[in-house]
Design a protein around this motif. Structure first.
Motif, PDB file in Angstrom:
ATOM      1  N   PHE A   1      -5.547   5.168  -9.742  1.00 37.52           N
ATOM      2  CA  PHE A   1      -4.311   4.399  -9.919  1.00 37.52           C
ATOM      3  C   PHE A   1      -4.569   3.017 -10.525  1.00 37.52           C
ATOM      4  CE2 PHE A   1      -3.458   7.187  -6.306  1.00 37.52           C
ATOM      5  CZ  PHE A   1      -2.222   7.722  -6.643  1.00 37.52           C
ATOM      6  N   SER A   2      -3.545   2.508 -11.227  1.00 36.11           N
ATOM      7  CA  SER A   2      -3.467   1.068 -11.459  1.00 36.11           C
ATOM      8  C   SER A   2      -2.941   0.477 -10.169  1.00 36.11           C
ATOM      9  CB  SER A   2      -2.473   0.746 -12.583  1.00 36.11           C
ATOM     10  OG  SER A   2      -3.001   1.079 -13.830  1.00 36.11           O
ATOM     11  N   TYR A   3      -3.693  -0.430  -9.572  1.00 36.53           N
ATOM     12  CA  TYR A   3      -3.308  -0.975  -8.271  1.00 36.53           C
ATOM     13  C   TYR A   3      -2.546  -2.279  -8.451  1.00 36.53           C
ATOM     14  CZ  TYR A   3      -4.006  -3.019  -3.575  1.00 36.53           C
ATOM     15  OH  TYR A   3      -3.827  -3.607  -2.348  1.00 36.53           O
ATOM     16  N   PHE A   4      -1.329  -2.306  -7.886  1.00 40.94           N
ATOM     17  CA  PHE A   4      -0.546  -3.547  -7.878  1.00 40.94           C
ATOM     18  C   PHE A   4      -0.642  -4.135  -6.475  1.00 40.94           C
ATOM     19  CE2 PHE A   4       3.247  -6.140  -7.405  1.00 40.94           C
ATOM     20  CZ  PHE A   4       3.246  -6.846  -8.592  1.00 40.94           C
ATOM     21  N   PRO A   5      -1.521  -5.128  -6.274  1.00 39.42           N
ATOM     22  CA  PRO A   5      -1.756  -5.611  -4.906  1.00 39.42           C
ATOM     23  C   PRO A   5      -0.570  -6.365  -4.318  1.00 39.42           C
ATOM     24  CG  PRO A   5      -3.411  -6.459  -6.459  1.00 39.42           C
ATOM     25  CD  PRO A   5      -2.318  -5.859  -7.256  1.00 39.42           C
ATOM     26  N   GLY A   6       0.142  -7.118  -5.144  1.00 40.20           N
ATOM     27  CA  GLY A   6       1.249  -7.933  -4.632  1.00 40.20           C
ATOM     28  C   GLY A   6       0.733  -9.233  -4.039  1.00 40.20           C
ATOM     29  N   CYS A   7       1.593 -10.260  -4.078  1.00 43.71           N
ATOM     30  CA  CYS A   7       1.169 -11.621  -3.700  1.00 43.71           C
ATOM     31  C   CYS A   7       0.745 -11.717  -2.235  1.00 43.71           C
ATOM     32  CB  CYS A   7       2.300 -12.598  -3.953  1.00 43.71           C
ATOM     33  SG  CYS A   7       2.910 -12.567  -5.651  1.00 43.71           S
ATOM     34  N   SER A   8       1.503 -11.121  -1.336  1.00 41.64           N
ATOM     35  CA  SER A   8       1.233 -11.286   0.092  1.00 41.64           C
ATOM     36  C   SER A   8      -0.159 -10.803   0.474  1.00 41.64           C
ATOM     37  CB  SER A   8       2.250 -10.504   0.923  1.00 41.64           C
ATOM     38  OG  SER A   8       3.532 -10.968   0.649  1.00 41.64           O
ATOM     39  N   GLN A   9      -0.621  -9.751  -0.216  1.00 41.63           N
ATOM     40  CA  GLN A   9      -1.863  -9.098   0.199  1.00 41.63           C
ATOM     41  C   GLN A   9      -3.113  -9.943  -0.060  1.00 41.63           C
ATOM     42  OE1 GLN A   9       0.874  -7.204   1.392  1.00 41.63           O
ATOM     43  NE2 GLN A   9       0.949  -7.068  -0.840  1.00 41.63           N
ATOM     44  N   SER A  10      -2.957 -11.087  -0.750  1.00 40.28           N
ATOM     45  CA  SER A  10      -4.089 -12.009  -0.795  1.00 40.28           C
ATOM     46  C   SER A  10      -3.704 -13.330  -0.114  1.00 40.28           C
ATOM     47  CB  SER A  10      -4.555 -12.238  -2.235  1.00 40.28           C
ATOM     48  OG  SER A  10      -3.460 -12.588  -3.044  1.00 40.28           O
ATOM     49  N   GLY A  11      -2.546 -13.344   0.536  1.00 43.22           N
ATOM     50  CA  GLY A  11      -2.106 -14.547   1.236  1.00 43.22           C
ATOM     51  C   GLY A  11      -1.766 -14.240   2.682  1.00 43.22           C
ATOM     52  N   SER A  12      -0.469 -14.234   2.987  1.00 45.91           N
ATOM     53  CA  SER A  12      -0.055 -14.094   4.378  1.00 45.91           C
ATOM     54  C   SER A  12      -0.366 -12.718   4.960  1.00 45.91           C
ATOM     55  CB  SER A  12       1.445 -14.382   4.505  1.00 45.91           C
ATOM     56  OG  SER A  12       2.173 -13.405   3.805  1.00 45.91           O
ATOM     57  N   ALA A  13      -0.613 -11.723   4.101  1.00 49.17           N
ATOM     58  CA  ALA A  13      -0.929 -10.381   4.616  1.00 49.17           C
ATOM     59  C   ALA A  13      -2.311  -9.944   4.128  1.00 49.17           C
ATOM     60  CB  ALA A  13       0.133  -9.377   4.187  1.00 49.17           C
ATOM     61  N   GLU A  14      -3.257 -10.868   4.207  1.00 49.52           N
ATOM     62  CA  GLU A  14      -4.611 -10.585   3.718  1.00 49.52           C
ATOM     63  C   GLU A  14      -5.187  -9.327   4.384  1.00 49.52           C
ATOM     64  OE1 GLU A  14      -8.269 -13.526   2.894  1.00 49.52           O
ATOM     65  OE2 GLU A  14      -7.951 -13.073   4.995  1.00 49.52           O
ATOM     66  N   GLU A  15      -4.910  -9.179   5.691  1.00 47.03           N
ATOM     67  CA  GLU A  15      -5.460  -8.016   6.411  1.00 47.03           C
ATOM     68  C   GLU A  15      -4.905  -6.697   5.871  1.00 47.03           C
ATOM     69  OE1 GLU A  15      -3.417 -10.328   7.402  1.00 47.03           O
ATOM     70  OE2 GLU A  15      -2.142  -9.783   9.104  1.00 47.03           O
ATOM     71  N   PHE A  16      -3.688  -6.742   5.324  1.00 43.66           N
ATOM     72  CA  PHE A  16      -3.091  -5.544   4.722  1.00 43.66           C
ATOM     73  C   PHE A  16      -3.855  -5.187   3.440  1.00 43.66           C
ATOM     74  CE2 PHE A  16       1.267  -3.593   3.317  1.00 43.66           C
ATOM     75  CZ  PHE A  16       0.814  -2.326   3.652  1.00 43.66           C
ATOM     76  N   GLY A  17      -4.112  -6.223   2.620  1.00 48.20           N
ATOM     77  CA  GLY A  17      -4.839  -6.006   1.369  1.00 48.20           C
ATOM     78  C   GLY A  17      -6.251  -5.505   1.614  1.00 48.20           C
ATOM     79  N   LEU A  18      -6.975  -6.157   2.528  1.00 48.06           N
ATOM     80  CA  LEU A  18      -8.366  -5.778   2.798  1.00 48.06           C
ATOM     81  C   LEU A  18      -8.445  -4.371   3.376  1.00 48.06           C
ATOM     82  CD1 LEU A  18      -9.689  -9.130   4.328  1.00 48.06           C
ATOM     83  CD2 LEU A  18     -10.188  -8.203   2.051  1.00 48.06           C
ATOM     84  N   SER A  19      -7.566  -4.057   4.319  1.00 44.83           N
ATOM     85  CA  SER A  19      -7.631  -2.732   4.940  1.00 44.83           C
ATOM     86  C   SER A  19      -7.206  -1.641   3.947  1.00 44.83           C
ATOM     87  CB  SER A  19      -6.776  -2.684   6.214  1.00 44.83           C
ATOM     88  OG  SER A  19      -5.448  -3.048   5.952  1.00 44.83           O
ATOM     89  N   THR A  20      -6.260  -1.963   3.068  1.00 41.24           N
ATOM     90  CA  THR A  20      -5.862  -0.999   2.031  1.00 41.24           C
ATOM     91  C   THR A  20      -7.045  -0.649   1.141  1.00 41.24           C
ATOM     92  OG1 THR A  20      -3.573  -1.740   1.952  1.00 41.24           O
ATOM     93  CG2 THR A  20      -4.420  -0.710  -0.037  1.00 41.24           C
ATOM     94  N   GLU A  21      -7.739  -1.690   0.675  1.00 40.97           N
ATOM     95  CA  GLU A  21      -8.870  -1.447  -0.232  1.00 40.97           C
ATOM     96  C   GLU A  21      -9.961  -0.650   0.470  1.00 40.97           C
ATOM     97  OE1 GLU A  21      -9.864  -5.272  -1.954  1.00 40.97           O
ATOM     98  OE2 GLU A  21      -7.748  -5.513  -2.516  1.00 40.97           O
ATOM     99  N   ALA A  22     -10.251  -0.984   1.743  1.00 44.10           N
ATOM    100  CA  ALA A  22     -11.311  -0.293   2.485  1.00 44.10           C
ATOM    101  C   ALA A  22     -10.953   1.179   2.703  1.00 44.10           C
ATOM    102  CB  ALA A  22     -11.537  -0.994   3.822  1.00 44.10           C
ATOM    103  N   VAL A  23      -9.716   1.430   3.106  1.00 42.39           N
ATOM    104  CA  VAL A  23      -9.277   2.801   3.378  1.00 42.39           C
ATOM    105  C   VAL A  23      -9.299   3.636   2.089  1.00 42.39           C
ATOM    106  CG1 VAL A  23      -7.204   4.126   3.945  1.00 42.39           C
ATOM    107  CG2 VAL A  23      -7.949   2.286   5.454  1.00 42.39           C
ATOM    108  N   CYS A  24      -8.811   3.055   0.995  1.00 44.91           N
ATOM    109  CA  CYS A  24      -8.775   3.782  -0.274  1.00 44.91           C
ATOM    110  C   CYS A  24     -10.196   4.108  -0.747  1.00 44.91           C
ATOM    111  CB  CYS A  24      -8.028   2.987  -1.340  1.00 44.91           C
ATOM    112  SG  CYS A  24      -6.253   2.955  -1.064  1.00 44.91           S
ATOM    113  N   ARG A  25     -11.106   3.126  -0.623  1.00 45.78           N
ATOM    114  CA  ARG A  25     -12.493   3.345  -1.024  1.00 45.78           C
ATOM    115  C   ARG A  25     -13.064   4.534  -0.243  1.00 45.78           C
ATOM    116  NH1 ARG A  25     -14.730  -1.370   0.624  1.00 45.78           N
ATOM    117  NH2 ARG A  25     -13.394  -2.539  -0.790  1.00 45.78           N
ATOM    118  N   ALA A  26     -12.837   4.530   1.068  1.00 46.59           N
ATOM    119  CA  ALA A  26     -13.409   5.580   1.923  1.00 46.59           C
ATOM    120  C   ALA A  26     -12.813   6.956   1.630  1.00 46.59           C
ATOM    121  CB  ALA A  26     -13.204   5.206   3.386  1.00 46.59           C
TER     122      ALA A  26
END
Lengths: 294, 181
Positions: free
Chosen positions: A6-31
């Motif tokens: 996929f082309s991944y659209f992370p969205g603003c929150s996922q590197s700010g107020s929802a950093e844990e959402f962004g990090l866990s998304t990337e980790a889960v997708c990688r796995a």
């Protein structure tokens, strides 16, 4: 298996107020072998403020991202319910009306007619990766967690563009959580609004809406709320406590992203780090249920 | 006259949103399911009726059009398939273009601050959004404690995240802008 690139659209929150959402998304997708290539130089979708104030702006801001996605040639993956909604609505308007497409093309300076699919991670997990494959990766049953699944608005409405199995009583997130060993509590507030963008401007209204949701969650016997939207999570976490000094009841109910629980059940590293970013600390619950030790 | 049907506003909204408000038969399902109804000065079904009666000034000056959270519960449940949340957007757009100040002052300022941040940086950054909003409203001390918690929980980043091609985003705003941000 279907192509999971996929082309991944992370969205603003996922590197700010929802950093844990962004990090866990990337980790889960990688796995799970979901390949994410970040959409180059993406911009904010405009969220509520764009569509509430200017129709063309609300199509053109996602339109620029759609134009980039068109160049990239892959389907687009989002995790934020708001980005997902704005992207899907803009795409439907652009592909459904050539006059709109031309107007957006003029504003953006690129062709926004992206004909690939815009997907939400929950939809990809449930329908593409599918449960038999996810089950193979699970290491830790999440016994002791009693969760209410909270879909919020934009993952399910409007149903013409959204992905869940039902608009009034969706079960995609319920079934995913049950697969992880979570005790999924039935409740009637799965798709009720949290107050969204009124959080800053009319905090009083959002507090009332959030406290109603949390009271209902507790009545359903939940010890946590699980969501797929950074706005829902922010409101549920930030507005649990009254904004000014009052003597209202505090809920202290942890709010977690479905990707965090998936990562925890898969035994991925980094889970403790994600949990540190929550305003309502989920660690006491994690210790009590012996899912995380420190 | 308030008891006379006047299709002017109805037609204007249909032109903007494609919605036929006159299809509303006042079942009140929209108001029954609206999660923000408790805070509104006009209930959603009243808004629909007042559109049919051409009550433009009262609608544009209402709190309701700014308090609607666009959750789309009404839109999904309307038996006449009116996109009521879309009609609320249409009323907000008419208010902005007619120069009617939002009766919910803070809500208007939040939108301005949010979009101002995107125009400047291309992406939403919480410190800019909240800082800009506080500067506009003068409500400097609201949520101070929460701000500190957010900072320590790494929810507020000092360095702003931006798009590289800021000119492209500014172009989008320049060619669409109706609200000053």
């Amino acid at each position: 298996m279907t192509d999971l690139t996929f082309s991944y659209f992370p969205g603003c929150s996922q590197s700010g107020s929802a950093e844990e959402f962004g990090l866990s998304t990337e980790a889960v997708c990688r796995a799970l072998g979901i390949e994410l290539a970040e959409l180059p130089d993406w911009n904010c979708c405009g969220a509520s403020s764009a569509h509430m104030t200017d129709d063309l702006l609300s199509i053109a801001l996602p339109g620029r991202n759609l134009a980039i996605a068109r160049e990239e040639g892959k389907d687009m993956l989002t995790v934020c319910a708001m980005c997902y909604s704005r992207m899907k609505i803009a795409q439907a308007r652009i592909l459904g009306d050539e006059a709109v497409a031309r107007e957006v093309e003029e504003v953006v300076g690129a062709d926004p007619r992206f004909r690939g699919e815009v997907r939400h991670l929950l939809d990809v997990l449930v329908n593409d990766v599918a449960f038999p494959e996810i089950r193979k990766w699970l290491r830790l049953p999440l016994a002791g967690l009693r969760a209410v699944p909270y879909y919020g608005c934009l993952l399910v409405r409007p149903p013409e563009v959204c992905c869940c199995d039902s608009v009034e009583n969706p079960t995609d997130l319920d079934r995913l959580l049950a697969l992880l060993g979570v005790d999924v509590r039935p409740w009637s507030f799965k798709t009720d609004c949290c107050g969204g963008s009124l959080s800053l401007s009319r905090t009083d209204i959002v507090e009332k809406m959030v406290n109603k949701l949390l009271t209902r969650a507790e009545e359903a016997g939940a010890n946590c709320v699980v969501t797929a939207c950074p706005m829902c999570a922010a409101n549920l976490e930030m507005r649990q406590k009254p904004g000014k000094l009052t003597f209202k009841v505090l809920h202290k109910l942890p709010v977690l992203y479905f990707t965090e629980l998936l990562g925890l059940a898969m035994g991925l590293s980094g889970v403790e780090e994600w949990m540190k970013s929550h305003i309502i600390d989920p660690m006491p619950l994690m210790r009590e249920t012996k899912l995380l030790s420190h | 006259m308030i008891n006379a049907v006047n299709s002017k506003l109805d037609a204007e909204l249909e032109g903007r949103t494609g919605q036929k408000v006159r299809a509303c038969y006042q079942c009140k399902k929209c108001s029954a399911g609206c999660p923000v109804a408790f805070a509104m000065d006009l209930l959603p079904h009243e808004v629909m009726k007042m559109i049919s009666y051409g009550q433009r000034e009262r609608l544009l000056a209402s709190s309701t059009i700014w308090l609607c959270a666009s959750c789309e519960t009404c839109t999904t449940r309307c038996p006449n398939e009116i996109d009521i949340a879309g009609v609320m957007d249409g009323l907000r757009h008419i208010a902005i273009e007619s120069g009617v100040e939002p009766s919910e002052r803070e809500v208007g300022m939040m939108h301005r601050s949010f979009l101002g941040g995107i125009k400047l940086l291309g992406r939403t950054n919480e410190p800019f959004l909240i800082g800009g909003y506080k500067a506009m409203t003068g409500n400097l001390f609201d949520d101070m404690g929460l701000g500190a918690v957010m900072f320590f929980k790494r929810k507020i980043k000092i360095l702003p995240r931006t798009v590289k091609n800021r000119r492209a985003v500014r172009r989008v705003f320049k060619r669409t802008r109706k609200m000053e941000v």
